[in-house]
Motif scaffolding. Structure first.
Motif, PDB file in Angstrom:
ATOM      1  N   VAL A   1      34.534  62.538  20.093  1.00 52.97           N
ATOM      2  CA  VAL A   1      33.790  62.248  20.697  1.00 52.97           C
ATOM      3  C   VAL A   1      32.191  62.832  19.897  1.00 52.97           C
ATOM      4  CG1 VAL A   1      32.128  61.832  22.689  1.00 52.97           C
ATOM      5  CG2 VAL A   1      34.573  61.821  22.664  1.00 52.97           C
ATOM      6  N   TYR A   2      31.263  62.592  19.525  1.00 51.34           N
ATOM      7  CA  TYR A   2      29.927  63.135  19.238  1.00 51.34           C
ATOM      8  C   TYR A   2      28.827  63.295  20.231  1.00 51.34           C
ATOM      9  CZ  TYR A   2      32.561  64.050  14.424  1.00 51.34           C
ATOM     10  OH  TYR A   2      33.784  64.175  14.004  1.00 51.34           O
ATOM     11  N   ASP A   3      27.980  64.355  19.754  1.00 51.15           N
ATOM     12  CA  ASP A   3      26.590  65.147  20.574  1.00 51.15           C
ATOM     13  C   ASP A   3      25.753  63.525  19.620  1.00 51.15           C
ATOM     14  OD1 ASP A   3      25.515  66.190  18.543  1.00 51.15           O
ATOM     15  OD2 ASP A   3      25.334  67.776  20.947  1.00 51.15           O
ATOM     16  N   ALA A   4      24.736  62.651  19.921  1.00 49.99           N
ATOM     17  CA  ALA A   4      24.048  62.176  18.957  1.00 49.99           C
ATOM     18  C   ALA A   4      22.345  62.601  19.514  1.00 49.99           C
ATOM     19  CB  ALA A   4      24.281  60.738  18.597  1.00 49.99           C
ATOM     20  N   LEU A   5      21.487  61.264  18.600  1.00 56.58           N
ATOM     21  CA  LEU A   5      20.399  61.919  18.718  1.00 56.58           C
ATOM     22  C   LEU A   5      19.658  60.533  18.515  1.00 56.58           C
ATOM     23  CD1 LEU A   5      18.038  64.704  18.086  1.00 56.58           C
ATOM     24  CD2 LEU A   5      18.506  64.180  20.081  1.00 56.58           C
ATOM     25  N   THR A   6      18.861  59.099  19.957  1.00 54.55           N
ATOM     26  CA  THR A   6      17.703  58.327  19.976  1.00 54.55           C
ATOM     27  C   THR A   6      17.117  58.410  18.998  1.00 54.55           C
ATOM     28  OG1 THR A   6      17.473  58.580  21.946  1.00 54.55           O
ATOM     29  CG2 THR A   6      19.019  57.512  22.083  1.00 54.55           C
ATOM     30  N   PRO A   7      16.186  57.732  18.999  1.00 50.88           N
ATOM     31  CA  PRO A   7      14.506  57.848  17.688  1.00 50.88           C
ATOM     32  C   PRO A   7      13.678  58.072  19.239  1.00 50.88           C
ATOM     33  CG  PRO A   7      15.741  54.902  17.157  1.00 50.88           C
ATOM     34  CD  PRO A   7      16.710  55.875  18.852  1.00 50.88           C
ATOM     35  N   THR A   8      14.181  58.411  20.186  1.00 51.19           N
ATOM     36  CA  THR A   8      13.494  59.000  21.078  1.00 51.19           C
ATOM     37  C   THR A   8      13.873  60.354  21.936  1.00 51.19           C
ATOM     38  OG1 THR A   8      14.433  57.705  23.270  1.00 51.19           O
ATOM     39  CG2 THR A   8      11.954  57.190  21.959  1.00 51.19           C
TER      40      THR A   8
ATOM     41  N   MET B   1      27.209  56.503  24.994  1.00 48.70           N
ATOM     42  CA  MET B   1      27.060  56.453  26.174  1.00 48.70           C
ATOM     43  C   MET B   1      25.894  57.975  26.647  1.00 48.70           C
ATOM     44  SD  MET B   1      30.689  57.890  27.081  1.00 48.70           S
ATOM     45  CE  MET B   1      31.717  58.551  26.147  1.00 48.70           C
ATOM     46  N   THR B   2      26.079  57.895  27.990  1.00 50.47           N
ATOM     47  CA  THR B   2      24.868  58.709  28.009  1.00 50.47           C
ATOM     48  C   THR B   2      25.267  60.254  28.078  1.00 50.47           C
ATOM     49  OG1 THR B   2      25.407  58.547  30.637  1.00 50.47           O
ATOM     50  CG2 THR B   2      22.761  57.998  29.990  1.00 50.47           C
ATOM     51  N   LEU B   3      24.680  61.240  27.104  1.00 54.50           N
ATOM     52  CA  LEU B   3      25.531  62.963  27.316  1.00 54.50           C
ATOM     53  C   LEU B   3      25.767  63.152  28.446  1.00 54.50           C
ATOM     54  CD1 LEU B   3      26.444  64.474  24.769  1.00 54.50           C
ATOM     55  CD2 LEU B   3      24.704  66.259  26.042  1.00 54.50           C
ATOM     56  N   ILE B   4      27.382  64.249  28.814  1.00 57.28           N
ATOM     57  CA  ILE B   4      26.964  64.891  30.062  1.00 57.28           C
ATOM     58  C   ILE B   4      27.123  66.395  29.532  1.00 57.28           C
ATOM     59  CG2 ILE B   4      28.946  65.582  31.777  1.00 57.28           C
ATOM     60  CD1 ILE B   4      29.840  62.574  31.520  1.00 57.28           C
ATOM     61  N   ASN B   5      26.667  66.957  30.073  1.00 55.28           N
ATOM     62  CA  ASN B   5      26.273  68.800  29.850  1.00 55.28           C
ATOM     63  C   ASN B   5      27.397  68.834  31.468  1.00 55.28           C
ATOM     64  OD1 ASN B   5      25.144  69.586  27.504  1.00 55.28           O
ATOM     65  ND2 ASN B   5      23.694  68.498  28.766  1.00 55.28           N
TER      66      ASN B   5
ATOM     67  N   ALA C   1      26.254  60.432  23.557  1.00 54.75           N
ATOM     68  CA  ALA C   1      27.345  61.059  23.090  1.00 54.75           C
ATOM     69  C   ALA C   1      27.373  59.612  22.533  1.00 54.75           C
ATOM     70  CB  ALA C   1      28.318  60.790  24.643  1.00 54.75           C
ATOM     71  N   ILE C   2      28.112  59.651  21.421  1.00 58.96           N
ATOM     72  CA  ILE C   2      29.575  58.288  20.726  1.00 58.96           C
ATOM     73  C   ILE C   2      30.729  58.647  21.057  1.00 58.96           C
ATOM     74  CG2 ILE C   2      27.765  58.817  18.900  1.00 58.96           C
ATOM     75  CD1 ILE C   2      28.421  56.469  17.133  1.00 58.96           C
ATOM     76  N   LYS C   3      31.349  57.875  21.504  1.00 56.75           N
ATOM     77  CA  LYS C   3      32.552  57.660  20.935  1.00 56.75           C
ATOM     78  C   LYS C   3      33.030  56.909  20.431  1.00 56.75           C
ATOM     79  CE  LYS C   3      36.977  57.199  24.190  1.00 56.75           C
ATOM     80  NZ  LYS C   3      37.045  57.369  26.503  1.00 56.75           N
ATOM     81  N   PHE C   4      34.526  57.255  19.450  1.00 54.63           N
ATOM     82  CA  PHE C   4      35.328  56.445  18.271  1.00 54.63           C
ATOM     83  C   PHE C   4      36.352  56.091  18.530  1.00 54.63           C
ATOM     84  CE2 PHE C   4      31.709  56.682  14.324  1.00 54.63           C
ATOM     85  CZ  PHE C   4      30.920  57.884  14.895  1.00 54.63           C
ATOM     86  N   HIS C   5      36.973  55.387  19.079  1.00 52.18           N
ATOM     87  CA  HIS C   5      37.963  55.377  19.659  1.00 52.18           C
ATOM     88  C   HIS C   5      39.279  55.630  18.225  1.00 52.18           C
ATOM     89  CE1 HIS C   5      37.546  54.707  23.911  1.00 52.18           C
ATOM     90  NE2 HIS C   5      36.909  54.206  23.271  1.00 52.18           N
ATOM     91  N   ARG C   6      40.148  55.893  18.232  1.00 49.01           N
ATOM     92  CA  ARG C   6      40.647  56.256  17.493  1.00 49.01           C
ATOM     93  C   ARG C   6      42.300  55.416  17.540  1.00 49.01           C
ATOM     94  NH1 ARG C   6      37.261  56.293  13.127  1.00 49.01           N
ATOM     95  NH2 ARG C   6      35.873  58.192  13.266  1.00 49.01           N
TER      96      ARG C   6
END
Ligand SMILES: Nc1ncnc2c1ncn2[C@@H]1O[C@H](COP(=O)(O)OP(=O)(O)OP(=O)(O)O)[C@@H](O)[C@H]1O
Ligand SMILES: [Mg+2]
Length: 296
Positions: free
Chosen positions: A110-117, A190-194, A122-127
């Motif tokens: 799971v990585y944090d990521a930015l949208t164009p805005t 998905m939305t990022l949770i702090n 968060a982006i999760k890569f299932h492995r």
């Protein structure tokens, strides 16, 4: 370097033609283990010479793997699939940049990521099917090398789809879970949770309140969304700074009419109750918790 590091290193340099080639390989993975070279260019609508020129570069950059015998053929690597998924998120205007790892484990990265805005997500890569890994020492760098079972991509894609569906089912009922934004292949945005998982807290702040909030969410999930998490544990509950909880990691959910539903609900609750009993000496019995969750 992990699969995602390999993908990210090259992703920005990929040209539309490269994506077309990766896609042409992807669409034929059901028919062949290695897609014959001559079957690739017709699906891309690119001149064969262009494809022939690009294939070795994609292989060199670890997005494709190739065999030469008994015939010349190619298949996608984990990083190749990662690039196709990233491309889909970028095309859909969902993703602008990927940041740092939030959780890298056995079954997902799971990585944090930015949208164009500039919204943080968060982006999760299932492995799934990442069976074993070894650490190889290369000069001063340690790199993790994983092996995958042959159908890892299929399993991971099913998991991502299922998790996305679960998050969609939960959303109308305000179950505290990440909000689904987009999915492609084995990945989910998905939305990022702090927050930090429950198990990482040496002492749980306001434990009774937090336990009540967890049970209340399990109840809403059960009666309103009609599903059961089925992998509930302190690892999959994040506490935010405001001390409210969020439940993550939903790909194993089952509907409440599943034959094992009650057994799974019991197991979920037991995992949580055992934790609160051991750590905070809160003695709510499984029967009491089950009654609370089941009663309407
Ligand atoms: N939406 C999110 N926002 C912030 N962090 C997240 C989010 N989703 C997951 N994480 C982080 O990533 C970690 C792993 O996520 P998750 O529990 O969904 O995957 P998993 O299948 O359990 O993977 P693993 O095999 O790594 O445990 C979590 O413990 C959490 O730290
Ligand atoms: Mg988890």
């Amino acid at each position: 370097m992990s699969a995602i590091d390999v993908a990210l290193k090259i992703f920005r340099q990929l040209e539309p033609e490269d994506i077309k080639i990766l896609h042409a390989v992807e669409t034929q993975t059901k028919q062949y283990q290695y897609i014959p070279e001559e079957r690739i260019s017709p699906k891309t609508k690119l001149p064969p010479s262009e494809v022939q020129y690009r294939l070795p570069n994609l292989t060199k950059n670890h997005l494709l793997q190739h065999q030469t015998k008994p015939y010349k053929g190619y298949h996608l690597t984990t990083s190749g699939y990662d690039c196709l998924a990233l491309n889909a998120h970028v095309k859909a205007n969902i993703l602008e940049a990927i940041g740092k790892p939030l959780g890298v484990g056995k079954e997902a990265d799971v990585y944090d990521a930015l949208t164009p805005t500039n919204q943080q997500v968060a982006i999760k890569f299932h492995r799934l099917g990442r069976t074993s890994f070894q650490q190889t020492k290369r000069k001063r760098n340690y790199t993790q090398q994983y092996t995958y079972t042959p159908n890892w991509h299929q399993q991971s894609t099913l998991a991502a789809k299922k998790e996305y569906k679960a998050l969609k089912l939960l959303q109308p009922y305000n179950v505290t879970a990440p909000k689904p934004i987009h999915h492609s292949r084995h990945t989910l945005v998905m939305t990022l949770i702090n927050g930090a998982p429950l198990n990482l807290y040496p002492k749980i702040p306001h434990p009774q309140k937090i336990l009540n909030e967890i049970l209340n969410n399990v109840k809403k999930t059960y009666h309103k969304a009609n599903i059961i998490h089925a992998d509930l544990s302190p690892y999959n509950i994040l506490i935010q700074q405001d001390l409210h909880i969020l439940i993550i990691d939903w790909p194993q959910y089952v509907p409440t009419n599943h034959p094992n539903a009650q057994q799974l609900l019991k197991r979920d609750l037991k995992n949580i109750l055992d934790f609160f009993k051991r750590k905070e000496e809160i003695k709510l019995t499984l029967k009491e918790a089950l009654n609370y969750v089941r009663e309407t």
